[in-house]
Design a protein around this motif. Sequence first.
Motif, PDB file in Angstrom:
ATOM      1  N   LYS A  53      -3.941  -1.103  -2.430  1.00  0.00           N
ATOM      2  CA  LYS A  53      -4.594  -1.265  -1.131  1.00  0.00           C
ATOM      3  C   LYS A  53      -5.332  -2.598  -1.020  1.00  0.00           C
ATOM      4  CE  LYS A  53      -6.765   2.742  -1.436  1.00  0.00           C
ATOM      5  NZ  LYS A  53      -7.594   3.924  -1.065  1.00  0.00           N
ATOM      6  N   HIS A  54      -5.226  -3.164   0.174  1.00  0.00           N
ATOM      7  CA  HIS A  54      -5.972  -4.357   0.532  1.00  0.00           C
ATOM      8  C   HIS A  54      -6.562  -4.152   1.928  1.00  0.00           C
ATOM      9  CE1 HIS A  54      -4.167  -6.245  -2.908  1.00  0.00           C
ATOM     10  NE2 HIS A  54      -2.952  -6.095  -2.413  1.00  0.00           N
ATOM     11  N   ILE A  55      -7.556  -4.926   2.252  1.00  0.00           N
ATOM     12  CA  ILE A  55      -8.187  -4.814   3.556  1.00  0.00           C
ATOM     13  C   ILE A  55      -7.270  -5.418   4.614  1.00  0.00           C
ATOM     14  CG2 ILE A  55     -10.184  -5.479   4.942  1.00  0.00           C
ATOM     15  CD1 ILE A  55     -11.702  -5.648   2.231  1.00  0.00           C
ATOM     16  N   LEU A  56      -6.937  -4.627   5.623  1.00  0.00           N
ATOM     17  CA  LEU A  56      -5.972  -5.070   6.628  1.00  0.00           C
ATOM     18  C   LEU A  56      -6.461  -4.773   8.036  1.00  0.00           C
ATOM     19  CD1 LEU A  56      -2.472  -3.880   5.329  1.00  0.00           C
ATOM     20  CD2 LEU A  56      -3.412  -6.174   5.237  1.00  0.00           C
ATOM     21  N   ASP A  57      -6.095  -5.663   8.935  1.00  0.00           N
ATOM     22  CA  ASP A  57      -6.096  -5.355  10.363  1.00  0.00           C
ATOM     23  C   ASP A  57      -4.712  -4.772  10.627  1.00  0.00           C
ATOM     24  OD1 ASP A  57      -5.768  -5.384  13.121  1.00  0.00           O
ATOM     25  OD2 ASP A  57      -6.928  -7.216  13.392  1.00  0.00           O
ATOM     26  N   LEU A  58      -4.637  -3.511  11.020  1.00  0.00           N
ATOM     27  CA  LEU A  58      -3.359  -2.811  11.107  1.00  0.00           C
ATOM     28  C   LEU A  58      -2.500  -3.221  12.293  1.00  0.00           C
ATOM     29  CD1 LEU A  58      -4.310   0.887  10.203  1.00  0.00           C
ATOM     30  CD2 LEU A  58      -3.724  -1.014   8.692  1.00  0.00           C
ATOM     31  N   ARG A  59      -3.056  -3.980  13.231  1.00  0.00           N
ATOM     32  CA  ARG A  59      -2.340  -4.223  14.479  1.00  0.00           C
ATOM     33  C   ARG A  59      -0.978  -4.878  14.271  1.00  0.00           C
ATOM     34  NH1 ARG A  59      -7.100  -7.102  17.788  1.00  0.00           N
ATOM     35  NH2 ARG A  59      -7.345  -8.027  15.713  1.00  0.00           N
ATOM     36  N   ASP A  60      -0.940  -6.031  13.645  1.00  0.00           N
ATOM     37  CA  ASP A  60       0.341  -6.729  13.468  1.00  0.00           C
ATOM     38  C   ASP A  60       1.306  -5.976  12.557  1.00  0.00           C
ATOM     39  OD1 ASP A  60      -0.433  -8.696  15.195  1.00  0.00           O
ATOM     40  OD2 ASP A  60      -1.046 -10.123  13.642  1.00  0.00           O
ATOM     41  N   PRO A  61       0.854  -5.462  11.388  1.00  0.00           N
ATOM     42  CA  PRO A  61       1.796  -4.713  10.543  1.00  0.00           C
ATOM     43  C   PRO A  61       2.411  -3.512  11.246  1.00  0.00           C
ATOM     44  CG  PRO A  61      -0.178  -5.267   9.297  1.00  0.00           C
ATOM     45  CD  PRO A  61      -0.457  -5.642  10.712  1.00  0.00           C
ATOM     46  N   LEU A  62       1.642  -2.802  12.057  1.00  0.00           N
ATOM     47  CA  LEU A  62       2.175  -1.640  12.767  1.00  0.00           C
ATOM     48  C   LEU A  62       3.268  -2.055  13.752  1.00  0.00           C
ATOM     49  CD1 LEU A  62      -1.078   0.392  13.561  1.00  0.00           C
ATOM     50  CD2 LEU A  62       0.803   1.126  12.082  1.00  0.00           C
ATOM     51  N   VAL A  63       2.964  -3.057  14.565  1.00  0.00           N
ATOM     52  CA  VAL A  63       3.926  -3.492  15.580  1.00  0.00           C
ATOM     53  C   VAL A  63       5.168  -4.095  14.935  1.00  0.00           C
ATOM     54  CG1 VAL A  63       4.286  -5.052  17.529  1.00  0.00           C
ATOM     55  CG2 VAL A  63       2.122  -3.831  17.302  1.00  0.00           C
ATOM     56  N   ASP A  64       4.975  -4.921  13.910  1.00  0.00           N
ATOM     57  CA  ASP A  64       6.119  -5.544  13.236  1.00  0.00           C
ATOM     58  C   ASP A  64       7.043  -4.488  12.636  1.00  0.00           C
ATOM     59  OD1 ASP A  64       5.074  -7.975  13.918  1.00  0.00           O
ATOM     60  OD2 ASP A  64       4.257  -8.426  11.933  1.00  0.00           O
ATOM     61  N   SER A  65       6.469  -3.491  11.965  1.00  0.00           N
ATOM     62  CA  SER A  65       7.280  -2.440  11.346  1.00  0.00           C
ATOM     63  C   SER A  65       8.026  -1.628  12.398  1.00  0.00           C
ATOM     64  CB  SER A  65       6.398  -1.517  10.496  1.00  0.00           C
ATOM     65  OG  SER A  65       5.811  -2.213   9.427  1.00  0.00           O
ATOM     66  N   ALA A  66       7.339  -1.289  13.497  1.00  0.00           N
ATOM     67  CA  ALA A  66       7.976  -0.490  14.548  1.00  0.00           C
ATOM     68  C   ALA A  66       9.115  -1.255  15.194  1.00  0.00           C
ATOM     69  CB  ALA A  66       6.936  -0.079  15.588  1.00  0.00           C
ATOM     70  N   LYS A  67       8.903  -2.534  15.490  1.00  0.00           N
ATOM     71  CA  LYS A  67       9.961  -3.343  16.104  1.00  0.00           C
ATOM     72  C   LYS A  67      11.165  -3.459  15.181  1.00  0.00           C
ATOM     73  CE  LYS A  67       7.177  -6.213  19.216  1.00  0.00           C
ATOM     74  NZ  LYS A  67       6.695  -7.590  19.501  1.00  0.00           N
ATOM     75  N   PHE A  68      10.899  -3.606  13.894  1.00  0.00           N
ATOM     76  CA  PHE A  68      11.999  -3.778  12.943  1.00  0.00           C
ATOM     77  C   PHE A  68      12.864  -2.518  12.849  1.00  0.00           C
ATOM     78  CE2 PHE A  68      13.732  -3.372   8.638  1.00  0.00           C
ATOM     79  CZ  PHE A  68      14.485  -4.532   8.556  1.00  0.00           C
TER      80      PHE A  68
END
Length: 423
Positions: A133-148
């Motif tokens: 685990k690392h400290i993350l702002d989930l916004r970009d990872p969530l959208v990037d994963s969903a789009k992919f």
Amino acid sequence: LEGVPLDRLSTGDREPQGVRRDQTTFPLRIDLVEVEPGVQVGVAQDLSERQRMERSVLNSQRLESIGVLAGGIAHDFNNLLGGLFGFIQLARQATPDDSPAVRHLDRAFSAFARAQDLTKQLLTFAKGGEPNKHILDLRDPLVDSAKFILSGANLKLEVDIAEDLWLCEVDRLQLGQVIDNLGLNARQALPGGGTVRLVASNVMDDSQRPPELEPGPYVVVQFSDDGPGIPAEILPRIFDPFFSTKKEGTGLGLATVYSIMRKHGGFVGVESIAGRGTTFSLWFPALAPGNAFRDRVSNRILVLDDEELILDSVVESLVEWGYDAVGVRTGSAAVETFRQAQRQGNRFGFFLTDLTLPGEKGGLAVVEQLRHLDPGLKAAASSGYSEDPVMADPSAWGLLGFLAKPYTRDQLAAFMARVYPLN
């Protein structure tokens, strides 16, 4: 029955059920007491929540058992796979292209990716699947994963994510795995097209929190589709390991989601209505609402400079002004010190680095390494080269500012007050 509008009661062979006005049913317990001859008083209790908690405990026990199994066999199984497919490749290279055996060898090797995926999912349940685990702002990872995962499908993705979404401690790769599995389910539920919604918000209200979770702040991610929904008789089993309604399914996709969320100290819930779709709710523990996280780490600074005199003077000045500063002279020392601080729960919030490091790639490369460990890390740079391109536009390099050498103590104080002031 308190809180539940009843139209009638129906009893089956095994247990009574309540029937709501919308015709949905729920498990019911009825206790009757005879208060006088021929007169009974009954108390009805909705058992839905209790049964859901029991299923949650059972799922956790099953996943723990699979973890023991996977931990015992995954290492040897992976070695066997590597050797097996390695020799298949060697055989393929030694076989003429016009040989009838080529087709069979190619088909055999095509199973390698599926075998790799299966072992990765099994490892999720073992100790090797513990989140990094690392400290993350989930916004970009969530959208990037969903789009992919939804790319190429006839699906419309709607995104509604809070601008002030709280930070979380998350394994980014495992977060992607969760969204991949949910996205794959949505694709399969909507072969003719439809809409998928990704919603993320902050939740502090304990009344909204699932009883499986500890009190505190959470980021809730809802992944919804408008497909046919999951049949009510199947819904309680969808997180069971190896349970699948698909002919080619392994039954580990949603079990993987469940395991990852539990290992993050979170929870995954599901709601589904026939003909209206399905919603998965992912609960991630948040570090703190608002600026509380910044308050925890903002005064801790890591300084990198190969010149010992400069390093000592900067660190001593920062400490005198109230910062918790640590100095290092090499990039490798910076990375190791940063990792050790993370392990001890005493993270750095700011990194001040010299751009030129003799015998090393340079300060920007170290910034990139540290941001792999903590994407939210703030950084600034200094250098004695006045023509350094970073000086012209530090923000283009992901930096808060640039401090040209040589600088006085007062100039350092003014720079820190501008780019990273004390709380």
